[in-house]
Design a protein around this motif. Structure first.
Motif, PDB file in Angstrom:
ATOM      1  N   ILE A  18       4.324 134.787  11.999  1.00 18.59           N
ATOM      2  CA  ILE A  18       4.164 135.185  13.399  1.00 18.59           C
ATOM      3  C   ILE A  18       4.984 136.441  13.677  1.00 18.59           C
ATOM      4  O   ILE A  18       4.500 137.396  14.289  1.00 18.59           O
ATOM      5  CB  ILE A  18       4.580 134.038  14.344  1.00 18.59           C
ATOM      6  CG1 ILE A  18       3.587 132.872  14.240  1.00 18.59           C
ATOM      7  CG2 ILE A  18       4.665 134.540  15.788  1.00 18.59           C
ATOM      8  CD1 ILE A  18       4.020 131.623  14.975  1.00 18.59           C
ATOM      9  N   ARG A  19       6.219 136.428  13.227  1.00 16.50           N
ATOM     10  CA  ARG A  19       7.091 137.584  13.466  1.00 16.50           C
ATOM     11  C   ARG A  19       6.515 138.853  12.826  1.00 16.50           C
ATOM     12  O   ARG A  19       6.550 139.939  13.420  1.00 16.50           O
ATOM     13  CB  ARG A  19       8.495 137.304  12.931  1.00 16.50           C
ATOM     14  CG  ARG A  19       9.493 138.382  13.340  1.00 16.50           C
ATOM     15  CD  ARG A  19      10.904 138.062  12.938  1.00 16.50           C
ATOM     16  NE  ARG A  19      11.786 139.136  13.397  1.00 16.50           N
ATOM     17  CZ  ARG A  19      12.443 139.144  14.530  1.00 16.50           C
ATOM     18  NH1 ARG A  19      12.331 138.116  15.348  1.00 16.50           N
ATOM     19  NH2 ARG A  19      13.211 140.153  14.869  1.00 16.50           N
ATOM     20  N   GLU A  20       5.955 138.695  11.639  1.00 20.07           N
ATOM     21  CA  GLU A  20       5.341 139.837  10.960  1.00 20.07           C
ATOM     22  C   GLU A  20       4.174 140.392  11.772  1.00 20.07           C
ATOM     23  O   GLU A  20       4.009 141.605  11.899  1.00 20.07           O
ATOM     24  CB  GLU A  20       4.854 139.399   9.582  1.00 20.07           C
ATOM     25  CG  GLU A  20       4.199 140.498   8.757  1.00 20.07           C
ATOM     26  CD  GLU A  20       3.758 139.996   7.400  1.00 20.07           C
ATOM     27  OE1 GLU A  20       2.612 140.313   7.005  1.00 20.07           O
ATOM     28  OE2 GLU A  20       4.542 139.288   6.744  1.00 20.07           O
ATOM     29  N   ARG A  21       3.366 139.506  12.344  1.00 19.75           N
ATOM     30  CA  ARG A  21       2.224 139.949  13.140  1.00 19.75           C
ATOM     31  C   ARG A  21       2.660 140.628  14.437  1.00 19.75           C
ATOM     32  O   ARG A  21       1.968 141.515  14.942  1.00 19.75           O
ATOM     33  CB  ARG A  21       1.306 138.762  13.456  1.00 19.75           C
ATOM     34  CG  ARG A  21       0.442 138.321  12.265  1.00 19.75           C
ATOM     35  CD  ARG A  21      -0.184 136.952  12.511  1.00 19.75           C
ATOM     36  NE  ARG A  21      -1.204 136.610  11.531  1.00 19.75           N
ATOM     37  CZ  ARG A  21      -0.953 136.177  10.304  1.00 19.75           C
ATOM     38  NH1 ARG A  21       0.303 136.030   9.895  1.00 19.75           N
ATOM     39  NH2 ARG A  21      -1.944 135.893   9.472  1.00 19.75           N
ATOM     40  N   LEU A  22       3.793 140.214  14.984  1.00 21.70           N
ATOM     41  CA  LEU A  22       4.259 140.778  16.263  1.00 21.70           C
ATOM     42  C   LEU A  22       5.071 142.054  16.091  1.00 21.70           C
ATOM     43  O   LEU A  22       5.391 142.716  17.086  1.00 21.70           O
ATOM     44  CB  LEU A  22       5.104 139.738  17.003  1.00 21.70           C
ATOM     45  CG  LEU A  22       4.397 138.441  17.408  1.00 21.70           C
ATOM     46  CD1 LEU A  22       5.352 137.546  18.182  1.00 21.70           C
ATOM     47  CD2 LEU A  22       3.138 138.716  18.220  1.00 21.70           C
ATOM     48  N   ALA A  23       5.392 142.398  14.853  1.00 19.56           N
ATOM     49  CA  ALA A  23       6.218 143.580  14.598  1.00 19.56           C
ATOM     50  C   ALA A  23       5.559 144.832  15.174  1.00 19.56           C
ATOM     51  O   ALA A  23       4.362 145.060  15.031  1.00 19.56           O
ATOM     52  CB  ALA A  23       6.432 143.754  13.099  1.00 19.56           C
TER      53      ALA A  23
END
Length: 317
Positions: A18-23
């Motif tokens: 999720i964090r990778e997608r929101l970067a």
């Protein structure tokens, strides 16, 4: 306005994805907990109450604890565990499940992110029950193969440690008490639980699921074209859908499109209908990424809906 997002459990597989997608999102501020305070309940409580949206990537009991720590009436929650998936006070986070589901998610304070396995079953069977082509009391069986990342940290460690000696095909859940069965039963509209046999493969991510149908058991036997049309009509009416329906071809006996890794890295789910009308048999197939549409991708899609931005923001189709 910049929305504050706290991923509780960001160090796990789902949280990291999720964090990778929101970067790089300029409309979001991702709140992070210091590594030395990950088990500090007071710090978690502070961040949960400071967030506009908290995304919980935790085991069931820990997810329930996190919800209990929220003292305000403004923090919205997306929970990736199984803790609230059949709770009537939580919106179910499969946005394409019904025409109004995306709106229900957008307006909800609490959203239960769906499991990876249930979406393949719900996505194919629910439209047929709603169209009257399958009765709710039909005895459904469901199987498929998923990458080992769907089994969490323990399974990931086991497969990575085994290396070339890892099992290429390992059925599991053979007590028929899998944690996804309640949501499968509820959201398909089935009157009784499906017979579910999941399998893990020696690949990290991706999945292909199957629903075999013995249509000759029905009083009125639908054709393959009718099954396909009902499913295609359902998704044609869904706005911003990530679910596609492959064209129906009664002569197609094999296709590389069923590769479980075909949609890795995306939020796409492709549904297929295969049928032999003379035998009154069919199989419904879904292909998607267990870490995409089956977990983190779905969570980001739900977050976008809740924030009122494009459903496709940060998501590869």
């Amino acid at each position: 306005m910049v929305a504050k997002i706290f991923i509780d459990g960001e160090a796990g597989t789902t949280g990291l994805q999720i964090r990778e997608r929101l970067a790089g999102r300029r409309d979001l501020e991702v709140l992070s907990i210091a590594q030395d305070k990950r088990k500090d309940q007071d710090e978690r409580k502070r961040l949960l109450n400071a967030a506009d949206v908290a995304i919980l990537c935790l085991p069931d009991d820990a997810a329930r604890e996190s919800v209990s720590l929220i003292e305000n009436d403004t923090t919205r929650v997306i929970d990736a565990s199984t803790a609230f998936r059949v709770d009537p006070d939580w919106a179910y986070g499969f946005a394409e499940m019904d025409k109004g589901q995306g709106e229900a998610i957008a307006n909800a304070r609490f959203v239960a992110n769906p499991g990876c396995w249930p979406q393949g079953l719900i996505g194919t069977v629910r439209p047929l029950i709603e169209a009257g082509l399958l009765p709710a009391d039909y005895a459904v069986s469901y199987n498929g193969i998923s990458g080992y990342t769907g089994g969490g940290k323990q399974m990931i460690s086991e497969y990575e440690a085994a290396g070339e000696g890892a099992s290429h095909f390992m059925p599991y859940g053979l007590t028929f008490q899998h944690k996804h069965v309640p949501e499968m039963t509820l959201y398909t509209g089935l009157a009784s639980a499906p017979l579910f046999v999941p399998t893990v493969g020696d690949f990290a991510q991706g999945m292909t699921t199957f629903v075999p149908l013995q249509l000759g058991q029905l009083g009125t036997v639908p054709s393959g074209k009718q099954l396909h049309a009902a499913i295609a009509d359902h998704y044609a009416g869904i706005r911003d859908s990530f679910v596609t329906v492959a064209p129906f071809d009664a002569a197609l006996g094999k296709t590389p499109a069923l590769d479980p890794q075909a949609h890795n890295g995306t939020n796409t789910m492709t549904l297929h209908v295969f049928a032999n009308d003379s035998r009154a048999q069919a199989v419904l197939v879904a292909v998607y990424d267990n870490l995409g549409k089956g977990a983190s991708g779905a969570a980001v899609q739900n977050l976008n809906l809740m924030l009122g931005v494009s459903a496709r923001e940060s998501l590869a189709a």
